[in-house]
Enzyme design. Structure first.
Site, PDB file in Angstrom:
ATOM      1  N   GLU A  22      20.142  13.383  23.626  1.00  0.00           N
ATOM      2  CA  GLU A  22      18.942  12.577  23.861  1.00  0.00           C
ATOM      3  C   GLU A  22      17.969  12.660  22.686  1.00  0.00           C
ATOM      4  OE1 GLU A  22      18.014  12.326  28.528  1.00  0.00           O
ATOM      5  OE2 GLU A  22      17.956  14.381  27.759  1.00  0.00           O
ATOM      6  N   TYR A  54      -4.851  -7.046  28.933  1.00  0.00           N
ATOM      7  CA  TYR A  54      -3.604  -6.365  29.252  1.00  0.00           C
ATOM      8  C   TYR A  54      -2.521  -6.598  28.198  1.00  0.00           C
ATOM      9  CZ  TYR A  54      -2.965 -10.977  31.467  1.00  0.00           C
ATOM     10  OH  TYR A  54      -2.915 -12.324  31.732  1.00  0.00           O
ATOM     11  N   GLU A  74       7.167  12.949  32.378  1.00  0.00           N
ATOM     12  CA  GLU A  74       5.868  13.342  32.918  1.00  0.00           C
ATOM     13  C   GLU A  74       4.792  13.323  31.829  1.00  0.00           C
ATOM     14  OE1 GLU A  74       8.938  15.523  35.502  1.00  0.00           O
ATOM     15  OE2 GLU A  74       8.724  14.861  33.426  1.00  0.00           O
ATOM     16  N   LYS A  99      13.407   5.947  33.987  1.00  0.00           N
ATOM     17  CA  LYS A  99      14.452   6.256  33.007  1.00  0.00           C
ATOM     18  C   LYS A  99      15.793   5.898  33.650  1.00  0.00           C
ATOM     19  CE  LYS A  99      15.885  10.197  30.132  1.00  0.00           C
ATOM     20  NZ  LYS A  99      15.726  11.675  29.962  1.00  0.00           N
TER      21      LYS A  99
END
Length: 280
Positions: A22, A54, A74, A99
Site C-alpha cells: 500500500e 463547494y 481515520e 476504501k
C-alpha cells in the site's frame, strides 16, 4: 441548523494504508461530505459570494489528498474535516471516507466523523535567508505541532529586500491554520518557535535571519497594537507575502477591507522584485 450541502463519492487516487504494497501503490478512496451551513442569505441574494463554494472545497480536498501518504483513513478524515471547517460559512461537517475492497469479501470499508467548527483561522508568513531550506522545514514541523495546519503554499525564492549590504536570497511561504489560543498566546507561540530556531533580533530590522514568522491574519481582527498590525500590511505591499497568500487564501475576506484578497490590487513597495517558485 438544517441547511446542508451534500457531496457524494468524490474520487481520489492516493497512497493510503499500512502494508508495504500500500505504501508503493496508489488506491482509490471515496469522500462523502455533509456541510452544515446557513443558506438563507445566498437563497435571498442568488450570489455565489454569499454561498459556501463547494467546488473550491472539493478541489482543495483533491489537492490535499493526491500527494498525501496517510496510513489510516481515520487520520485522512480528520484532515479533510479541518479543511472543510476552514471555509467561511461551514459550521459543521460530516466526512465519510471509503476504501473500496480494502478487506477480502467486503465491498467497502469506511469511517465517518462529524466535527463542529472551532478555533480561530490564522495565516502565517514564514521566511528566512540563513540556511533557509533546513530552517523552514524545521519551522513547519514546529508550526504543525502548535497549530492545526490546513494548507501550506508553495515556496518562493526572492532577493533580500530593503537591505544595505548584500545578503543571501530569502525563501518564503504562507500557512493557513487554526488555533484555539488567543492573540497574545498565538504570538507567544510564534516567538517561541523563532527563538528555538535561533532567531536573533537586532536593531536592524533587515538583518539576516534563520526564520521569521509573521502573523498575517488572526480571524477577522483589525488591530494596531504593540505586537504588530493586523492584518499585516505586507500582505498587499510585498510580492513574497502576497503571492503565497494568493495560493492558499485568494477568496478570504481581508479584515478591514471587506473584499476578498483576489479582488484587492496590491501596491508593491518594489515592483521590480521577482519571485522564483522552488521546491523546499
Amino acid at each position: 441548523m438544517t441547511d446542508r450541502i451534500i457531496l457524494d463519492s468524490l474520487e481520489v487516487e492516493c497512497v493510503i494504508g499500512i502494508f508495504d504494497w500500500e505504501r508503493e501503490n496508489e488506491q482509490k478512496v471515496l469522500i462523502d461530505l455533509t456541510l452544515d451551513c446557513d443558506m438563507a442569505r445566498p437563497a435571498k441574494t442568488d450570489d455565489i459570494k454569499d454561498a459556501v463554494d463547494y467546488k473550491a472545497i472539493s478541489k482543495e480536498i483533491i489537492a490535499l489528498l493526491e500527494p498525501s501518504r496517510f496510513y489510516l483513513i481515520e487520520k485522512m478524515a480528520e484532515e479533510v474535516a479541518k479543511l472543510c471547517l476552514s471555509h467561511k460559512g461551514v459550521e459543521r461537517v460530516t466526512v465519510k471516507i471509503s476504501k473500496p475492497e480494502a478487506i477480502r469479501g467486503s465491498k467497502n470499508v469506511s469511517v465517518e466523523i462529524t466535527r463542529p467548527k472551532g478555533g480561530t483561522l490564522i495565516f502565517l508568513g514564514v521566511g528566512g535567508n540563513l540556511d533557509p531550506e533546513r530552517n523552514l522545514q524545521d519551522g513547519m514541523k514546529l508550526i504543525r505541532e502548535r497549530f492545526t495546519v490546513l494548507a501550506v503554499s508553495p515556496t518562493y525564492k526572492s532577493p533580500a529586500w530593503g537591505v544595505k549590504e548584500s545578503q543571501p536570497d530569502y525563501l518564503n511561504l504562507a500557512v493557513k491554520a487554526l488555533t484555539d489560543k488567543d492573540l497574545f498566546a498565538t504570538r507567544a507561540e510564534i516567538r517561541w518557535i523563532e527563538e528555538l530556531l535561533g532567531r536573533k533580533r537586532t536593531l536592524d530590522k533587515f538583518s539576516p535571519r534563520t526564520i521569521d514568522i509573521d502573523l498575517l491574519m488572526y480571524g477577522d481582527l483589525v488591530s494596531e497594537g504593540e505586537g504588530g498590525t493586523l492584518p499585516h500590511p505586507q500582505i498587499l505591499t510585498q510580492q513574497f507575502v502576497y503571492t503565497p497568500m494568493m495560493d492558499i487564501a485568494h477568496d478570504v475576506i481581508v479584515p478591514g477591507e471587506g473584499r476578498a484578497l483576489c479582488d484587492i490590487l496590491p501596491a508593491y513597495d518594489d515592483i521590480s522584485l521577482e519571485l522564483e517558485k522552488v521546491n523546499l
